[in-house]
Write an enzyme that holds these catalytic residues in place. Structure first.
Site, short mmCIF file in Angstrom:
data_model
loop_
_atom_site.label_atom_id
_atom_site.label_comp_id
_atom_site.label_asym_id
_atom_site.label_seq_id
_atom_site.Cartn_x
_atom_site.Cartn_y
_atom_site.Cartn_z
N TYR A 32 48.34 -23.82 4.39
CA TYR A 32 48.14 -25.16 3.84
C TYR A 32 49.09 -25.46 2.68
CZ TYR A 32 43.91 -26.12 6.64
OH TYR A 32 43.03 -26.38 7.67
N ASN A 71 35.17 -30.16 8.82
CA ASN A 71 35.55 -30.82 10.09
C ASN A 71 35.84 -29.86 11.25
OD1 ASN A 71 38.03 -30.02 9.19
ND2 ASN A 71 38.91 -32.08 9.03
N GLU A 102 52.90 -21.97 12.90
CA GLU A 102 51.54 -21.48 12.66
C GLU A 102 51.16 -20.37 13.64
OE1 GLU A 102 49.22 -25.11 12.67
OE2 GLU A 102 50.20 -25.82 10.84
N HIS A 159 40.90 -26.96 13.32
CA HIS A 159 42.28 -27.30 12.92
C HIS A 159 43.16 -27.40 14.16
CE1 HIS A 159 46.34 -26.95 11.24
NE2 HIS A 159 46.54 -26.03 12.17
N LYS A 212 37.15 -23.48 12.35
CA LYS A 212 37.00 -23.19 10.93
C LYS A 212 35.64 -22.50 10.68
CE LYS A 212 40.06 -27.02 9.61
NZ LYS A 212 40.18 -28.32 8.88
P1 GTP Z 1 43.93 -29.89 10.12
O1 GTP Z 1 44.00 -29.93 11.62
O2 GTP Z 1 42.85 -28.97 9.61
O3 GTP Z 1 45.28 -29.63 9.48
O4 GTP Z 1 43.44 -31.36 9.70
P2 GTP Z 1 44.30 -32.70 9.68
O5 GTP Z 1 45.69 -32.44 10.13
O6 GTP Z 1 43.48 -33.70 10.42
O7 GTP Z 1 44.27 -33.08 8.13
P3 GTP Z 1 45.28 -32.59 6.96
O8 GTP Z 1 46.30 -31.65 7.49
O9 GTP Z 1 45.72 -33.80 6.23
O10 GTP Z 1 44.27 -31.80 6.01
C1 GTP Z 1 43.96 -30.45 6.28
C2 GTP Z 1 42.49 -30.23 6.03
O11 GTP Z 1 42.22 -30.38 4.65
C3 GTP Z 1 41.55 -31.21 6.71
O12 GTP Z 1 41.26 -30.89 8.04
C4 GTP Z 1 40.31 -31.09 5.84
O13 GTP Z 1 39.57 -29.91 6.18
C5 GTP Z 1 40.93 -30.91 4.47
N1 GTP Z 1 41.03 -32.21 3.81
C6 GTP Z 1 41.95 -33.18 3.99
N2 GTP Z 1 41.72 -34.25 3.20
C7 GTP Z 1 40.59 -33.95 2.51
C8 GTP Z 1 39.81 -34.64 1.54
O14 GTP Z 1 40.12 -35.76 1.16
N3 GTP Z 1 38.70 -33.99 1.06
C9 GTP Z 1 38.35 -32.74 1.48
N4 GTP Z 1 37.25 -32.16 0.97
N5 GTP Z 1 39.05 -32.05 2.39
C10 GTP Z 1 40.15 -32.65 2.89
MG MG Z 2 46.89 -30.92 9.30
#
Ligand code: GTP
Ligand code: MG
Length: 149
Positions: free
Chosen positions: A49, A112, A126, A115, A9
């Site tokens: 997303y 974080n 994807e 992805h 990212k």
């Molecule tokens: P990805 O590998 O990036 O898809 O992450 P993930 O699968 O561990 O998490 P998820 O798909 O639920 O969410 C996608 C992304 O949205 C996360 O990696 C974060 O960058 C962001 N995100 C998720 N939850 C939160 C939140 O509560 N607050 C914020 N600021 N960002 C969030």
């Molecule tokens: Mg995810």
């Protein structure tokens, strides 16, 4: 064979963590089949997303992902999707185990650094979303017989 879409990212790129992150997948033994530095347009971020549309953090997530270049990758291998998620660690870096990418290199969910696709179906979806046909490379690494019996 499974495919996963991995993306450094914008925070990972800005912090100079691209090599470190690629190294972890490379050393594990997965096969890299796609790689590019890319400024993500808003429409692509929204498509990627789309399942999170409506969440309170969705607008800031789209701003974050489009805030600078990302490094897009496709990695292949048996079990690569779940294994890559383990290497990456929990979504909230404060809860991610030491030894994982997020556990070692990040502190906030909204920053974080990486992805990873969450299912083999989404890995294929994807990979096709971020890479054009012809951008992915089918090849046999010289080390293949030393990784798999
Ligand atoms: P990805 O590998 O990036 O898809 O992450 P993930 O699968 O561990 O998490 P998820 O798909 O639920 O969410 C996608 C992304 O949205 C996360 O990696 C974060 O960058 C962001 N995100 C998720 N939850 C939160 C939140 O509560 N607050 C914020 N600021 N960002 C969030
Ligand atoms: Mg995810």
């Amino acid at each position: 064979v499974d495919q996963t879409y991995i993306m450094v990212k914008p925070d990972g790129v800005q912090r100079g963590l691209v090599g470190e992150i690629i190294s972890r997948f490379e050393r594990k033994g997965f096969k890299l089949t796609g790689l590019k530095l890319f400024q993500c347009p808003k429409e692509l971020a929204e498509e990627h997303y789309k399942d999170l549309k409506g969440k309170p953090f969705y607008p800031t997530l789209i701003d974050y992902i489009t805030s600078g270049p990302v490094v897009c990758m496709v990695w292949e291998g048996v079990g690569v999707v779940a294994s890559a998620r383990k290497l990456i660690g929990s979504t909230n870096p404060l809860q991610a185990e030491p030894g994982t990418i997020r556990g070692d290199l990040a502190v906030q969910t909204g920053r974080n650094v990486v992805h990873g696709s969450d299912s083999p179906e989404n890995g294929k979806r994807e990979a096709a979303l971020w890479f054009k046909e012809g951008e992915l490379c089918e090849w046999t690494p010289a080390q293949a017989p030393w990784l798999m019996e």
